[in-house]
Motif scaffolding. Sequence first.
Motif, PDB file in Angstrom:
ATOM      1  N   ILE A  59       9.495   4.623   8.640  1.00  0.00           N
ATOM      2  CA  ILE A  59      10.840   3.774   9.217  1.00  0.00           C
ATOM      3  C   ILE A  59      11.213   3.769  10.679  1.00  0.00           C
ATOM      4  O   ILE A  59      11.341   2.946  11.219  1.00  0.00           O
ATOM      5  CB  ILE A  59      12.050   4.161   8.156  1.00  0.00           C
ATOM      6  N   LEU A  60      11.108   4.997  11.031  1.00  0.00           N
ATOM      7  CA  LEU A  60      11.372   5.198  12.524  1.00  0.00           C
ATOM      8  C   LEU A  60      10.458   4.709  13.538  1.00  0.00           C
ATOM      9  O   LEU A  60      10.848   4.181  14.404  1.00  0.00           O
ATOM     10  CB  LEU A  60      11.520   6.969  12.888  1.00  0.00           C
ATOM     11  N   LEU A  85      11.789   0.626   0.057  1.00  0.00           N
ATOM     12  CA  LEU A  85      10.986  -0.686   0.363  1.00  0.00           C
ATOM     13  C   LEU A  85      11.769  -1.415   1.066  1.00  0.00           C
ATOM     14  O   LEU A  85      11.307  -1.987   2.080  1.00  0.00           O
ATOM     15  CB  LEU A  85      10.397  -1.148  -0.854  1.00  0.00           C
ATOM     16  N   SER A  86      12.961  -1.811   0.802  1.00  0.00           N
ATOM     17  CA  SER A  86      13.949  -2.571   1.554  1.00  0.00           C
ATOM     18  C   SER A  86      14.174  -2.132   2.855  1.00  0.00           C
ATOM     19  O   SER A  86      14.257  -2.792   3.873  1.00  0.00           O
ATOM     20  CB  SER A  86      15.203  -2.717   0.822  1.00  0.00           C
ATOM     21  N   THR A  97       0.775  -1.170   0.086  1.00  0.00           N
ATOM     22  CA  THR A  97      -0.045  -0.026   0.005  1.00  0.00           C
ATOM     23  C   THR A  97       0.977   1.373   0.020  1.00  0.00           C
ATOM     24  O   THR A  97       0.456   2.114  -0.872  1.00  0.00           O
ATOM     25  CB  THR A  97      -0.878   0.064   1.279  1.00  0.00           C
ATOM     26  N   LEU A  98       1.943   1.249   0.881  1.00  0.00           N
ATOM     27  CA  LEU A  98       2.748   2.337   0.950  1.00  0.00           C
ATOM     28  C   LEU A  98       3.558   2.525  -0.477  1.00  0.00           C
ATOM     29  O   LEU A  98       3.936   3.587  -0.663  1.00  0.00           O
ATOM     30  CB  LEU A  98       3.661   2.333   2.095  1.00  0.00           C
ATOM     31  N   VAL A 130      16.172 -10.263  -0.765  1.00  0.00           N
ATOM     32  CA  VAL A 130      14.966 -10.849  -1.473  1.00  0.00           C
ATOM     33  C   VAL A 130      14.340 -10.013  -2.608  1.00  0.00           C
ATOM     34  O   VAL A 130      14.046 -10.459  -3.510  1.00  0.00           O
ATOM     35  CB  VAL A 130      14.021 -11.545  -0.556  1.00  0.00           C
ATOM     36  N   PHE A 131      14.356  -8.571  -2.164  1.00  0.00           N
ATOM     37  CA  PHE A 131      13.601  -7.812  -3.330  1.00  0.00           C
ATOM     38  C   PHE A 131      14.284  -7.808  -4.425  1.00  0.00           C
ATOM     39  O   PHE A 131      13.468  -7.662  -5.541  1.00  0.00           O
ATOM     40  CB  PHE A 131      13.252  -6.353  -2.698  1.00  0.00           C
ATOM     41  N   PRO A 132      15.483  -7.424  -4.475  1.00  0.00           N
ATOM     42  CA  PRO A 132      16.299  -7.443  -5.985  1.00  0.00           C
ATOM     43  C   PRO A 132      16.269  -8.668  -6.600  1.00  0.00           C
ATOM     44  O   PRO A 132      15.840  -8.475  -7.839  1.00  0.00           O
ATOM     45  CB  PRO A 132      17.559  -6.983  -5.552  1.00  0.00           C
TER      46      PRO A 132
END
Length: 453
Positions: free
Chosen positions: A114-115, A59-60, A47-48, A409-411
Motif C-alpha cells: 500500500i505504501l 483490498l479497498s 493475485t494479492l 464499488v467493491f461492497p
Amino acid sequence: MSDQIFEYLLERKLGFGKHQLRQFFIISFIDFLDGAEFLFLSLLTPTLKQEWNLSIVELSIFGGSFNLGLMIGSTICGFLADKIGRKRILIIGTVLQTGVVFLTVFAQNILQMILLRLTYGTVIGMNLPISSILMIEVTPKLHRGKIIVALQIMILLGRCWIMILGYIFMEGISKGNWRAISLCNSMPCLFCLIGTIFWIQESPRFLILHQEIQKGIDNLNNIGQFNNSDYEMLTDNEILSLKEWASEQHLHHQQENNSIKQLFNSENLPITWRNYLIFFLFMFTMLAIFNILPFILDDENKSLLHLYIVDIGEIPAIFLMLYSIDTFGRLSTLLLSTTLLIIILFSIWVWKFQIIIMGLIIFKFCCKINWGTLNVLFAESYHTLYRSLGVGTTMAMGRIAGSLAPFVVFPIYFNNNYLPFLICGVCSFFMLILLISYPIDLTKKPLDQLKKQ
C-alpha cells in the motif's frame, strides 16, 4: 503582432519537427508506464487477494492507495510546476518512479505494498500532467490535439508490455510471478529518467513568462536549429515582441499570479468548477469498472486472454481521436463518446453476462477517447502562468474519485455484480450535461490569448 508572437514563432519559424518528436518520444514513456501500471494492477489485485488472503477492506485500501497517490502528486505538480518549472518536477518524479518500481519487487506484506502504491501514484501524478503540458507548450496549434492524443498510443503500448510480461510470468488472472513483472517494469522507468535529464528542455513559454527571457530565447533558438538546419536566429524585433507579450500577460494576470485564486476568478470559474466535476465523475466511472474488471471476468470463468481482449477497444479509439479531435473539435468528440458510454453502461446492466465482453470493449473504447480528449481540453483551457495549477488540481479531483471508487464499488459488486454499471451510467449522464454547457473549446486556436475587453 506581440499578442500572438509565440504562436507565430511556433508555426512559421520553429515549426513542427525533430525537437517535438524527440521530446514526445521521451515524455511518452510516462504515459507508457501509466498504461502499464493500470493493467499491472488488474493482475496484481486479484493475485494479492489470493496470495495474501486479503479482506475486502484491505483490498479497498490497496485499490484506493494508488489513486490517492495520484491525487497527491497531481496537487504537488499543480502548485510547484508553475513556480519551479516543468523539467525540475519531471526529474524529481522520474527519479522516485524508478526507485519505487524497483522496491516493489521486495514487498512482503499488504502494508508495504500500500505504501509503495501510494508513493508510486504520487510520482505518476506529478509526471502525467507535465507530459501533456510540456508538449502543448512547444507544439504549433495545428498539431497540439494530435500530439497529445498520440501519447495515448504509448498508454496502449504500456499495456501491451504488461500483456507480454503477463503471458511470460502469470498462470492466470489471479496467479503468477508479479515480482518479475515489476522488476521488468523498472527498465522503461530508467530510460525515461535518462532521457529527461539529458534531452528534455524546459518550456520556453514558461521561461519567458517567468522573466527568464534569455533562457527562453535560447531554448526557442535551440528548437529551431534542431528542427531546421537553415533556421535563422530570432531577430531583435521578434525578441522585443516576446518581451512585450510577456509584459502584457503579466499585466493582465498580476493581481492573482501564482495563486489558486486565479482558477476561481470571473474568467476561469465557469471552466474550473466544470473541469473538477467532469473529471471527478469520469474517473469514478472509469476506475470503478476497472477495479471490478478482473473479478467480473474471473467470476464469469473468463481467462487471462479475455482480460487482454477487452483492451482491443482502445486501438480504434486512438485512431478515431487522431482524426476527430481536430476535425470535429474537443467538445464534439467528448459529447459523442460520452453518449455512447452511457448507452453501453446501461446495456451491460440490463443484459449482463450476455454482452459482457463486447460491452467492456466498447466501454474501454469510450474511456480512451474521453481520457485523451479531456487531457487536451483541460490543458488548453488555462493560461501558461497557471496551467499546471489548473490541470494539476483538476487531475487531483479525478484522483479523489479514483481513491473513493474501490470503497464504493467493491461492497456493491460482491452483493450485486452488475449494479456498479447502473451507478456509473448515471454518473456519465451527469458528466454529459456538464460537457454540453462547457464554455470554451480551443481547437486550432492560440493559447494564452487575452480576453478582449
